[in-house]
Write an enzyme that holds these catalytic residues in place. Sequence first.
Site, PDB file in Angstrom:
ATOM      1  N   LYS A 189       0.845  -1.183   0.000  1.00  0.00           N
ATOM      2  CA  LYS A 189       0.000   0.000   0.000  1.00  0.00           C
ATOM      3  C   LYS A 189       0.884   1.238   0.000  1.00  0.00           C
ATOM      4  O   LYS A 189       2.005   1.133   0.485  1.00  0.00           O
ATOM      5  CB  LYS A 189      -0.961   0.023   1.185  1.00  0.00           C
ATOM      6  CG  LYS A 189      -0.367  -0.224   2.573  1.00  0.00           C
ATOM      7  CD  LYS A 189       0.756   0.633   3.089  1.00  0.00           C
ATOM      8  CE  LYS A 189       0.549   2.107   3.241  1.00  0.00           C
ATOM      9  NZ  LYS A 189       1.812   2.789   3.727  1.00  0.00           N
ATOM     10  N   TYR A 274      -4.259   4.540   6.373  1.00  0.00           N
ATOM     11  CA  TYR A 274      -4.686   3.548   7.374  1.00  0.00           C
ATOM     12  C   TYR A 274      -6.044   3.946   7.969  1.00  0.00           C
ATOM     13  O   TYR A 274      -6.902   3.096   8.203  1.00  0.00           O
ATOM     14  CB  TYR A 274      -3.652   3.425   8.496  1.00  0.00           C
ATOM     15  CG  TYR A 274      -2.426   2.653   8.067  1.00  0.00           C
ATOM     16  CD1 TYR A 274      -2.370   1.280   8.221  1.00  0.00           C
ATOM     17  CD2 TYR A 274      -1.334   3.294   7.497  1.00  0.00           C
ATOM     18  CE1 TYR A 274      -1.253   0.558   7.812  1.00  0.00           C
ATOM     19  CE2 TYR A 274      -0.222   2.589   7.096  1.00  0.00           C
ATOM     20  CZ  TYR A 274      -0.182   1.223   7.254  1.00  0.00           C
ATOM     21  OH  TYR A 274       0.916   0.521   6.839  1.00  0.00           O
TER      22      TYR A 274
HETATM   23  P1  NDP Z   1      12.448   1.886   1.747  1.00  0.00           P
HETATM   24  O1  NDP Z   1      12.899   3.200   1.246  1.00  0.00           O
HETATM   25  O2  NDP Z   1      12.986   1.434   3.046  1.00  0.00           O
HETATM   26  O3  NDP Z   1      12.774   0.749   0.661  1.00  0.00           O
HETATM   27  C1  NDP Z   1      12.394   0.863  -0.669  1.00  0.00           C
HETATM   28  C2  NDP Z   1      13.370   0.043  -1.520  1.00  0.00           C
HETATM   29  O4  NDP Z   1      12.956   0.164  -2.860  1.00  0.00           O
HETATM   30  C3  NDP Z   1      14.799   0.538  -1.474  1.00  0.00           C
HETATM   31  O5  NDP Z   1      15.526   0.011  -0.403  1.00  0.00           O
HETATM   32  C4  NDP Z   1      15.324   0.034  -2.793  1.00  0.00           C
HETATM   33  O6  NDP Z   1      15.660  -1.328  -2.651  1.00  0.00           O
HETATM   34  C5  NDP Z   1      14.106   0.063  -3.702  1.00  0.00           C
HETATM   35  N1  NDP Z   1      14.093   1.193  -4.668  1.00  0.00           N
HETATM   36  C6  NDP Z   1      14.061   1.045  -6.000  1.00  0.00           C
HETATM   37  N2  NDP Z   1      14.033   2.236  -6.601  1.00  0.00           N
HETATM   38  C7  NDP Z   1      14.083   3.159  -5.625  1.00  0.00           C
HETATM   39  C8  NDP Z   1      14.119   4.570  -5.628  1.00  0.00           C
HETATM   40  N3  NDP Z   1      14.070   5.284  -6.769  1.00  0.00           N
HETATM   41  N4  NDP Z   1      14.188   5.219  -4.434  1.00  0.00           N
HETATM   42  C9  NDP Z   1      14.215   4.531  -3.296  1.00  0.00           C
HETATM   43  N5  NDP Z   1      14.180   3.187  -3.230  1.00  0.00           N
HETATM   44  C10 NDP Z   1      14.121   2.500  -4.387  1.00  0.00           C
HETATM   45  O7  NDP Z   1      10.866   1.916   1.765  1.00  0.00           O
HETATM   46  P2  NDP Z   1       9.895   0.980   2.585  1.00  0.00           P
HETATM   47  O8  NDP Z   1      10.401  -0.385   2.580  1.00  0.00           O
HETATM   48  O9  NDP Z   1       9.598   1.605   3.890  1.00  0.00           O
HETATM   49  O10 NDP Z   1       8.538   1.108   1.708  1.00  0.00           O
HETATM   50  C11 NDP Z   1       8.349   0.369   0.521  1.00  0.00           C
HETATM   51  C12 NDP Z   1       6.846   0.247   0.233  1.00  0.00           C
HETATM   52  O11 NDP Z   1       6.224  -0.411   1.316  1.00  0.00           O
HETATM   53  C13 NDP Z   1       6.115   1.579   0.087  1.00  0.00           C
HETATM   54  O12 NDP Z   1       5.117   1.468  -0.880  1.00  0.00           O
HETATM   55  C14 NDP Z   1       5.484   1.803   1.449  1.00  0.00           C
HETATM   56  O13 NDP Z   1       4.305   2.582   1.400  1.00  0.00           O
HETATM   57  C15 NDP Z   1       5.157   0.375   1.851  1.00  0.00           C
HETATM   58  N6  NDP Z   1       5.146   0.218   3.299  1.00  0.00           N
HETATM   59  C16 NDP Z   1       4.124  -0.496   3.856  1.00  0.00           C
HETATM   60  C17 NDP Z   1       4.080  -0.707   5.201  1.00  0.00           C
HETATM   61  C18 NDP Z   1       3.030  -1.574   5.789  1.00  0.00           C
HETATM   62  O14 NDP Z   1       2.902  -1.623   7.003  1.00  0.00           O
HETATM   63  N7  NDP Z   1       2.260  -2.289   4.978  1.00  0.00           N
HETATM   64  C19 NDP Z   1       5.067  -0.112   6.112  1.00  0.00           C
HETATM   65  C20 NDP Z   1       6.151   0.534   5.425  1.00  0.00           C
HETATM   66  C21 NDP Z   1       6.157   0.704   4.060  1.00  0.00           C
HETATM   67  P3  NDP Z   1      16.983  -1.952  -3.280  1.00  0.00           P
HETATM   68  O15 NDP Z   1      18.119  -1.202  -2.680  1.00  0.00           O
HETATM   69  O16 NDP Z   1      16.914  -3.361  -2.858  1.00  0.00           O
HETATM   70  O17 NDP Z   1      16.867  -1.765  -4.757  1.00  0.00           O
END
Ligand code: NDP
Length: 444
Positions: A189, A274
């Site tokens: 989400k 949420y």
């Molecule tokens: P992060 O920034 O921690 O991680 C996102 C990952 O996406 C990065 O580590 C990277 O992984 C990859 N990535 C690829 N392209 C990009 C870019 N242009 N900029 C940044 N990152 C990029 O985010 P989250 O893990 O917190 O969030 C990811 C998704 O999960 C979002 O949609 C967020 O809304 C959702 N979310 C949902 C939650 C829930 O409770 N359901 C809680 C937190 C987030 P790599 O280095 O491996 O390529």
Amino acid sequence: MPVEPSSPADSVPSSADSTPADPPRGEARRRFLQRSGLGIAAALAASSAATVHAAGVAAADANAVKLSLIQDPNTEQKEQTPDPNLPPDDRVGYAIVGLGRLSLNQILPALSQCKYSKVAALVSGDRAKALKIARQYGVRESAVYDYQSFEQLANNSDVQVVYVVLPNSLHREYTVRAAKIGKHVLCEKPMATSVADCQAMIDACRQANRKLMIAYRSQYEPMDRMIAKMVKDNQLGPLREFIASNSQNVGDPTQWRLNKALAGGGALPDIGLYCLNAVRFITGREPDQVIATVSRPDNDPRFREVEAGVHFILSFPEGFTATCAASYASHESRFFRLQGAQGWAEMDPAFGYNGLRLRHGLLVDGKNAVTELQIDPQDQFAREIDHMSSCVKRDAMPHTPGEEGLQDQRIMEAIYESARTGRAVPIARPTSPTRGPEPDEETF
Ligand code: NDP
């Protein structure tokens, strides 16, 4: 497994996700085991598990270890023997796309607790990090991909589902690419950053005859589900108000969450969502209108592109309203309270990964009585992922399909329009249900 009798709200929109008629509980369990490859004898044995539990045995299929019950099953909570876990080779395999905070801190650990699901591949732009994680979770080096080689997942038969855990505006691209190579999609989400993107994701999965589920973990969380059941059972009487807030102070001004192109907005799509989704799924109602404002503190480098705060009031039929606030500039605080004519139920904290608390208040013998429910914590992510796996195994529609994310996105666009124009904005009701059948508590 969705085996509860379907109410009108649970009947399923027609889409590529064919939904078999809900079978009775034991029958669904037997079919699941059959499709899961555990064998007919084992499946038939497991279908009578409820009877067997009552007779004093915790699990009945050939793969399960049988334990005698030492507590009185009539008065004590059923022991939590993890039955029927699938052997690793029979589990649904996931490719985790994007190894950020959510993947590393929640999703990968949750996969270790799943009954029907396993991690089978990783996709990351950072190969060194991905290889470290692959070693930790037993993923083969040949199953580590980057964004350019994503399509090679097509040749990896261990992967049935792609779990998209990327910044919001990338959800569309990776959902469409996954569907094109024949994989089902579980997408974080918010579903996307525009109604058009949500629709394109639904269309791509429908054309490819693949399932699309949005990872609304709260809809699989037991306390939230208890409140939804209280509403269904009319324990609170006619509903009057829902009041909710979700806030946290964000730091690093360079993070993607504060970049409009990647996030689609600020506090609203990330944490305000949420509150919005909770009022919709807990009450089973859809709003007709919204009035909203957004705010930004002056000269705060974090909020050059996106809002810091959002307030919105949703109007529902019969005078029910939801008043919601979300902020990226206030100390962490997450709660909601649902008030009815005959009682209330609240979660404080709500929306978090753990530490949730549920209280409800009713008049008992002429006294205002408040009860706090305490139940064993369960991993919401594991339940959500296993639900997707059970849908894949049974060829059933997920409880939170793309249509659910699309409706939230429509409402979020109405919230921004109201904030921009200063006017109340009407919201069209979805023309068909946005949720699939309820998950079954026994097998999920
Ligand atoms: P992060 O920034 O921690 O991680 C996102 C990952 O996406 C990065 O580590 C990277 O992984 C990859 N990535 C690829 N392209 C990009 C870019 N242009 N900029 C940044 N990152 C990029 O985010 P989250 O893990 O917190 O969030 C990811 C998704 O999960 C979002 O949609 C967020 O809304 C959702 N979310 C949902 C939650 C829930 O409770 N359901 C809680 C937190 C987030 P790599 O280095 O491996 O390529």
